[in-house]
Design a protein around this motif. Structure first.
Motif, PDB file in Angstrom:
ATOM      1  N   GLN A 192      44.485  27.145 -20.547  1.00  0.00           N
ATOM      2  CA  GLN A 192      44.920  26.024 -19.971  1.00  0.00           C
ATOM      3  C   GLN A 192      43.798  25.375 -18.962  1.00  0.00           C
ATOM      4  OE1 GLN A 192      48.113  27.114 -17.330  1.00  0.00           O
ATOM      5  NE2 GLN A 192      47.015  28.976 -16.787  1.00  0.00           N
ATOM      6  N   ILE A 193      44.015  24.040 -18.469  1.00  0.00           N
ATOM      7  CA  ILE A 193      42.881  23.448 -17.622  1.00  0.00           C
ATOM      8  C   ILE A 193      43.384  23.603 -16.270  1.00  0.00           C
ATOM      9  CG2 ILE A 193      41.820  21.343 -16.987  1.00  0.00           C
ATOM     10  CD1 ILE A 193      42.899  20.268 -19.691  1.00  0.00           C
ATOM     11  N   PRO A 194      42.557  24.349 -15.437  1.00  0.00           N
ATOM     12  CA  PRO A 194      42.879  24.825 -14.153  1.00  0.00           C
ATOM     13  C   PRO A 194      43.036  23.435 -13.194  1.00  0.00           C
ATOM     14  CG  PRO A 194      40.551  25.098 -14.491  1.00  0.00           C
ATOM     15  CD  PRO A 194      41.048  24.641 -15.682  1.00  0.00           C
ATOM     16  N   GLY A 195      43.770  23.728 -12.300  1.00  0.00           N
ATOM     17  CA  GLY A 195      44.047  22.289 -11.470  1.00  0.00           C
ATOM     18  C   GLY A 195      45.396  21.449 -11.996  1.00  0.00           C
ATOM     19  N   SER A 196      45.411  20.166 -11.128  1.00  0.00           N
ATOM     20  CA  SER A 196      46.249  19.394 -11.692  1.00  0.00           C
ATOM     21  C   SER A 196      45.597  17.937 -11.587  1.00  0.00           C
ATOM     22  CB  SER A 196      47.452  19.502 -10.896  1.00  0.00           C
ATOM     23  OG  SER A 196      47.471  19.328  -9.578  1.00  0.00           O
ATOM     24  N   MET A 197      46.343  17.138 -12.228  1.00  0.00           N
ATOM     25  CA  MET A 197      45.806  15.658 -12.298  1.00  0.00           C
ATOM     26  C   MET A 197      46.138  14.823 -10.863  1.00  0.00           C
ATOM     27  SD  MET A 197      46.703  12.792 -15.063  1.00  0.00           S
ATOM     28  CE  MET A 197      48.493  12.522 -14.248  1.00  0.00           C
ATOM     29  N   PRO A 198      45.023  14.270 -10.137  1.00  0.00           N
ATOM     30  CA  PRO A 198      45.142  13.559  -9.145  1.00  0.00           C
ATOM     31  C   PRO A 198      46.424  12.508  -9.178  1.00  0.00           C
ATOM     32  CG  PRO A 198      43.135  12.709 -10.074  1.00  0.00           C
ATOM     33  CD  PRO A 198      43.769  13.875 -10.814  1.00  0.00           C
ATOM     34  N   ARG A 199      47.252  12.306  -8.143  1.00  0.00           N
ATOM     35  CA  ARG A 199      48.312  11.423  -7.926  1.00  0.00           C
ATOM     36  C   ARG A 199      47.681  10.114  -7.694  1.00  0.00           C
ATOM     37  NH1 ARG A 199      51.604  13.469 -11.260  1.00  0.00           N
ATOM     38  NH2 ARG A 199      52.892  11.516 -10.520  1.00  0.00           N
ATOM     39  N   PRO A 200      48.404   9.040  -8.123  1.00  0.00           N
ATOM     40  CA  PRO A 200      47.844   7.671  -7.634  1.00  0.00           C
ATOM     41  C   PRO A 200      47.763   7.652  -6.099  1.00  0.00           C
ATOM     42  CG  PRO A 200      49.791   7.436  -9.135  1.00  0.00           C
ATOM     43  CD  PRO A 200      49.433   8.850  -8.837  1.00  0.00           C
ATOM     44  N   ASP A 201      48.381   8.202  -5.478  1.00  0.00           N
ATOM     45  CA  ASP A 201      48.443   8.158  -3.684  1.00  0.00           C
ATOM     46  C   ASP A 201      47.188   8.776  -3.246  1.00  0.00           C
ATOM     47  OD1 ASP A 201      49.611  10.363  -4.454  1.00  0.00           O
ATOM     48  OD2 ASP A 201      51.210  10.205  -2.799  1.00  0.00           O
ATOM     49  N   ALA A 202      46.457   9.704  -4.232  1.00  0.00           N
ATOM     50  CA  ALA A 202      45.281  10.565  -3.595  1.00  0.00           C
ATOM     51  C   ALA A 202      44.315  10.328  -4.654  1.00  0.00           C
ATOM     52  CB  ALA A 202      45.542  12.008  -3.402  1.00  0.00           C
ATOM     53  N   PRO A 203      43.581   9.127  -4.727  1.00  0.00           N
ATOM     54  CA  PRO A 203      42.545   9.009  -5.642  1.00  0.00           C
ATOM     55  C   PRO A 203      41.276   9.933  -5.686  1.00  0.00           C
ATOM     56  CG  PRO A 203      42.752   6.972  -4.417  1.00  0.00           C
ATOM     57  CD  PRO A 203      43.953   7.934  -3.970  1.00  0.00           C
ATOM     58  N   VAL A 204      40.649  10.237  -6.619  1.00  0.00           N
ATOM     59  CA  VAL A 204      39.289  10.880  -6.543  1.00  0.00           C
ATOM     60  C   VAL A 204      38.221  10.146  -6.604  1.00  0.00           C
ATOM     61  CG1 VAL A 204      38.304  12.802  -7.797  1.00  0.00           C
ATOM     62  CG2 VAL A 204      40.789  12.916  -7.098  1.00  0.00           C
ATOM     63  N   PRO A 205      37.274   9.901  -5.782  1.00  0.00           N
ATOM     64  CA  PRO A 205      36.098   9.235  -6.274  1.00  0.00           C
ATOM     65  C   PRO A 205      35.319   9.651  -7.264  1.00  0.00           C
ATOM     66  CG  PRO A 205      35.702  10.654  -4.359  1.00  0.00           C
ATOM     67  CD  PRO A 205      37.266  10.891  -4.704  1.00  0.00           C
ATOM     68  N   GLY A 206      34.602   8.666  -8.323  1.00  0.00           N
ATOM     69  CA  GLY A 206      33.789   9.109  -9.198  1.00  0.00           C
ATOM     70  C   GLY A 206      34.613   9.259 -10.322  1.00  0.00           C
ATOM     71  N   CYS A 207      34.304  10.272 -11.216  1.00  0.00           N
ATOM     72  CA  CYS A 207      35.011  10.694 -12.268  1.00  0.00           C
ATOM     73  C   CYS A 207      36.214  11.224 -11.915  1.00  0.00           C
ATOM     74  CB  CYS A 207      34.549  11.516 -13.414  1.00  0.00           C
ATOM     75  SG  CYS A 207      35.468  11.972 -14.506  1.00  0.00           S
ATOM     76  N   ALA A 208      37.665  10.728 -12.448  1.00  0.00           N
ATOM     77  CA  ALA A 208      38.953  11.645 -11.700  1.00  0.00           C
ATOM     78  C   ALA A 208      39.179  12.777 -12.412  1.00  0.00           C
ATOM     79  CB  ALA A 208      39.938  10.564 -12.150  1.00  0.00           C
ATOM     80  N   PHE A 209      38.247  13.299 -13.207  1.00  0.00           N
ATOM     81  CA  PHE A 209      38.491  14.703 -13.860  1.00  0.00           C
ATOM     82  C   PHE A 209      37.679  15.530 -13.218  1.00  0.00           C
ATOM     83  CE2 PHE A 209      37.756  17.887 -17.514  1.00  0.00           C
ATOM     84  CZ  PHE A 209      39.112  18.321 -17.176  1.00  0.00           C
ATOM     85  N   HIS A 210      36.753  14.947 -12.388  1.00  0.00           N
ATOM     86  CA  HIS A 210      35.547  16.057 -11.901  1.00  0.00           C
ATOM     87  C   HIS A 210      36.084  17.299 -11.199  1.00  0.00           C
ATOM     88  CE1 HIS A 210      35.212  14.099  -7.664  1.00  0.00           C
ATOM     89  NE2 HIS A 210      35.177  15.181  -7.450  1.00  0.00           N
ATOM     90  N   PRO A 211      37.109  17.236 -10.272  1.00  0.00           N
ATOM     91  CA  PRO A 211      37.374  18.437  -9.639  1.00  0.00           C
ATOM     92  C   PRO A 211      38.094  19.657 -10.567  1.00  0.00           C
ATOM     93  CG  PRO A 211      38.649  16.624  -8.665  1.00  0.00           C
ATOM     94  CD  PRO A 211      38.029  16.061  -9.898  1.00  0.00           C
ATOM     95  N   ARG A 212      38.427  19.255 -11.813  1.00  0.00           N
ATOM     96  CA  ARG A 212      38.957  20.058 -12.842  1.00  0.00           C
ATOM     97  C   ARG A 212      37.791  20.363 -13.941  1.00  0.00           C
ATOM     98  NH1 ARG A 212      44.575  17.989 -14.781  1.00  0.00           N
ATOM     99  NH2 ARG A 212      44.729  20.107 -15.394  1.00  0.00           N
ATOM    100  N   CYS A 213      36.729  19.659 -13.872  1.00  0.00           N
ATOM    101  CA  CYS A 213      35.786  20.014 -14.995  1.00  0.00           C
ATOM    102  C   CYS A 213      34.988  21.099 -14.912  1.00  0.00           C
ATOM    103  CB  CYS A 213      35.131  18.460 -15.232  1.00  0.00           C
ATOM    104  SG  CYS A 213      33.830  18.265 -16.704  1.00  0.00           S
ATOM    105  N   SER A 214      34.634  21.679 -16.032  1.00  0.00           N
ATOM    106  CA  SER A 214      33.661  22.916 -15.870  1.00  0.00           C
ATOM    107  C   SER A 214      32.156  22.315 -16.200  1.00  0.00           C
ATOM    108  CB  SER A 214      34.013  23.980 -16.995  1.00  0.00           C
ATOM    109  OG  SER A 214      34.144  23.114 -18.182  1.00  0.00           O
TER     110      SER A 214
END
Lengths: 327, 329
Positions: B270-292
């Motif tokens: 499984q991919i660790p973590g969870s997808m950011p919600r629209p009310d807490a957008p992530v700067p840069g690539c949205a996937f980076h907090p979960r990306c290995s």
């Protein structure tokens, strides 16, 4: 057909229970012999009276007799008026029924369209104003509405009578005020007074149901099918809205009929409500018992009508053979 | 082959109390005639919203904030309500997730089919009933003539979804937006309904935007796959290539989390973590907090789409056409 028969069976059962309650009332609230023979009668006289009336018979036999007579329309003699109870009720019944029917026609005829309109035009200021008005309608006590209407339309403007039924026409023992001009004028204020609360209730219910339905999946799918707005709103949403609204209209009709007492008192309307107020004041037990049975009968008939209507609107009820009961 | 549907830089926002949330951010893709484009992603990734926007059925507080939707060469996202309504059901039809609630419970299925056809097609009532009968037979409903008079509650879930398919196909649309068409069905029924959808599209040359979170459905039915993540399109390409060698680490993670016979008995990846919600957008690539494979620039710079083989991937790893790291074993 099986649906109808099972419903009829239930109706008869309900009537039987209501009859038993009113019989018990008649039999055990006070001693009827006391009421009839007066203070001076001797104990022997009382016993003779008791025997003559069959009050020594087993309770079940007495109940059987009560039901047997009730079915033939015989509810005994009113203590207060000295006339047959059935005759008294029959004289008053048309007045109350006409009042209730007109009140409910006003309430549904305006309540459903207004509810649907306010749902479809949510957010418009007219819809907001109507909703605020309806809150007032819910909150105001009925007698106050009646008094205000009398003040405005009878006292100040002098357009409409403040009491009574106007001229009535008798058709085969049924007196109606719907065929004379004064009768119709007399009906306006009381029926509005009686209908206002029901109108606001039905309007708010219809609005809530309509909003709910408009959010449902099948409406979304109907939009995706490219159906015209009118078809979606009136062909699909409205019909689905009517299912629960019909139940409430039916139940409220029963209520309006049974509790028209306040309006009849305010407008001195010669209907059942006014009669029952007098009966209560004089502890006129035979009259009260018969009234109880009559009201139960009306509720049962209305429930039956609601169930049939339900099955007509909703195929799921038809298939199940048993609907959500209105009571 | 010219594209049947082109979505260009689509942006959908949701007006929340004080600010606007971004539900769909700069999504572009196209669907050629007759193609099945699978759209995958976790719930909340924006798959359904994209489909809803194409149908012109976005409802407040959601609205299209930018981009264009072009259908058969004409822009459709700025059509007035009536013109878009005439297109819906006629040219672009829809199949929704839950067949139990998609049909009006108070109307026979025949009446619903006839009503739809009479709205869009220049045919009379009798012709419409004839076609309705034929359609029910085609979608595999036994005793179609009797079933025309049935109410939805008299049919099973699988049968109702067949009716929904009949409704979607009744005006011979060019494109069908199928939003999780098999998700609510029993597993045994899913394959049947999916096969039916595939067959009807192939016979008619109908294109499908097949929204699903089920990679099995994609592998089974889609010609190409678009992968969405947090309102963005992260990768799009031919199904075989995506399944075999996905370029985006998120897609790789999705593929790795499909249970297979070979890995039976082992833990599911499984991919660790969870997808950011629209009310807490992530700067840069949205996937980076979960990306290995996360790099510094992923945290600040949003990657655009780069060509990787036959696919497009929105990942810095694909910037120079270099194959991304292979999926973890």
């Amino acid at each position: 057909m099986g649906f109808l028969i099972s419903r009829l069976g239930q109706t008869i059962l309900v009537l039987f229970v209501a009859a038993f309650v009113s019989f018990a009332l008649f039999r055990y609230v006070g001693d009827p012999v006391n009421n009839m023979v007066g203070q001076a009668a001797s104990l022997a006289d009382r016993e003779a009276m008791r025997q003559a009336l069959g009050l020594d018979d087993p309770t079940l036999l007495q109940f059987g007799r009560f039901v047997g007579q009730a079915v033939q329309g015989d509810f005994g003699i009113s203590y207060r008026f000295g006339q047959p109870v059935a005759q008294l009720l029959a004289e008053r019944f048309p007045a109350t029924l006409e009042l209730s029917i007109v009140a409910m026609i006003i309430a549904t005829g305006l309540g459903i369209p207004l509810g649907v309109w306010t749902a479809l035009h949510r957010g418009s200021w007219i819809a907001q104003a109507l909703l605020t008005l309806s809150l007032i309608g819910v909150a105001l006590p009925t007698f106050l509405i009646g008094i205000v209407l009398i003040l405005v339309f009878s006292v100040w403007l002098g357009w409409l009578p403040s009491f009574g039924r106007g001229e009535v026409v008798s058709i085969g023992g049924w007196t109606t005020g719907l065929l004379t001009w004064t009768g119709i004028k007399a009906l306006i204020l009381p029926s509005i007074t009686l209908g206002v609360f029901q109108l606001t209730l039905i309007m708010r219910l219809a609005r809530a149901e309509m909003l709910e339905i408009m959010r449902s999946d099948f409406i979304r799918f109907a939009k995706a099918r490219g159906l015209r707005r009118r078809t979606i709103e009136y062909g699909h949403a409205l019909r689905n809205t009517l299912v629960p609204v019909v139940t409430i209209v039916g139940l409220q009709f029963g209520n309006v009929f049974a509790f028209s007492i306040i309006v009849e008192t305010v407008f001195q309307w010669p209907g059942l409500g006014l009669l029952i107020i007098q009966a209560i004041q004089f502890a006129d037990v035979p009259l009260l018992a018969a009234y109880l049975v009559l009201i139960a009968f009306c509720f049962a008939v209305i429930n039956l009508a609601v169930d049939v209507l339900y099955a007509w609107i909703d195929p799921r009820v038809r298939a199940a053979g048993m609907g959500r009961s209105a009571a | 082959m010219s594209a049947l549907l082109e979505v260009e830089n689509l942006r959908v926002e949701i007006a929340a109390r004080a600010r606007r949330l971004v539900a769909i951010d700069d999504v572009s893709f196209s669907i050629p005639e007759g193609e099945v484009l699978g759209v995958v992603g976790e719930s909340g990734a924006g798959k359904s919203v994209t489909g809803t926007a194409i149908l012109g059925l976005l409802e407040r507080p959601a609205y299209q904030a930018g981009g264009r939707i072009v259908f058969r060469g004409n822009r459709i996202d700025n059509l007035d309500g009536e013109a878009m309504r005439a297109l819906r059901g006629r040219e672009i039809a829809a199949v929704f997730q839950d067949p139990l609630t998609s049909l009006d419970p108070l109307m026979t299925i025949g009446a619903q089919l006839v009503e739809t056809m009479l709205t869009h097609l220049p045919i009379d009532r009798q012709e419409a009933w004839t076609r309705a009968h034929r359609l029910l037979a085609e979608v595999g409903i036994p005793a179609p003539r009797e079933r025309l008079q049935s109410y939805p509650h008299e049919l099973s879930g699988g049968m109702r979804q067949r009716v929904v398919l009949a409704l979607a196909f009744c005006c011979e649309p060019k494109l069908i937006i199928a939003d999780e068409p098999t998700t609510a069905l029993d597993v045994s029924i899913q394959a049947q309904v999916l096969d039916l959808l595939k067959r009807m599209c192939r016979e008619r040359g109908t294109a499908v935007m097949l929204v699903t979170h089920d990679m099995g459905v994609i592998a089974e039915a889609a010609d190409r796959v678009a992968v969405m993540y947090a309102g963005r399109l992260v990768e799009i390409g031919p199904t075989s290539e995506i399944l075999r060698a996905a370029a985006h680490p998120y897609t790789q993670g999705l593929m790795a989390s499909i249970p297979t016979m070979r890995r039976r008995g082992g833990d599911l990846l499984q991919i660790p973590g969870s997808m950011p919600r629209p009310d807490a957008p992530v700067p840069g690539c949205a996937f980076h907090p979960r990306c290995s494979h996360v790099m510094d620039r992923c945290r600040s710079e949003r990657p655009s789409s780069f060509v990787s083989g036959a696919s497009l991937a929105a990942c810095w790893l694909a910037e120079h056409g270099a194959p991304a790291a292979r999926p973890r074993p």
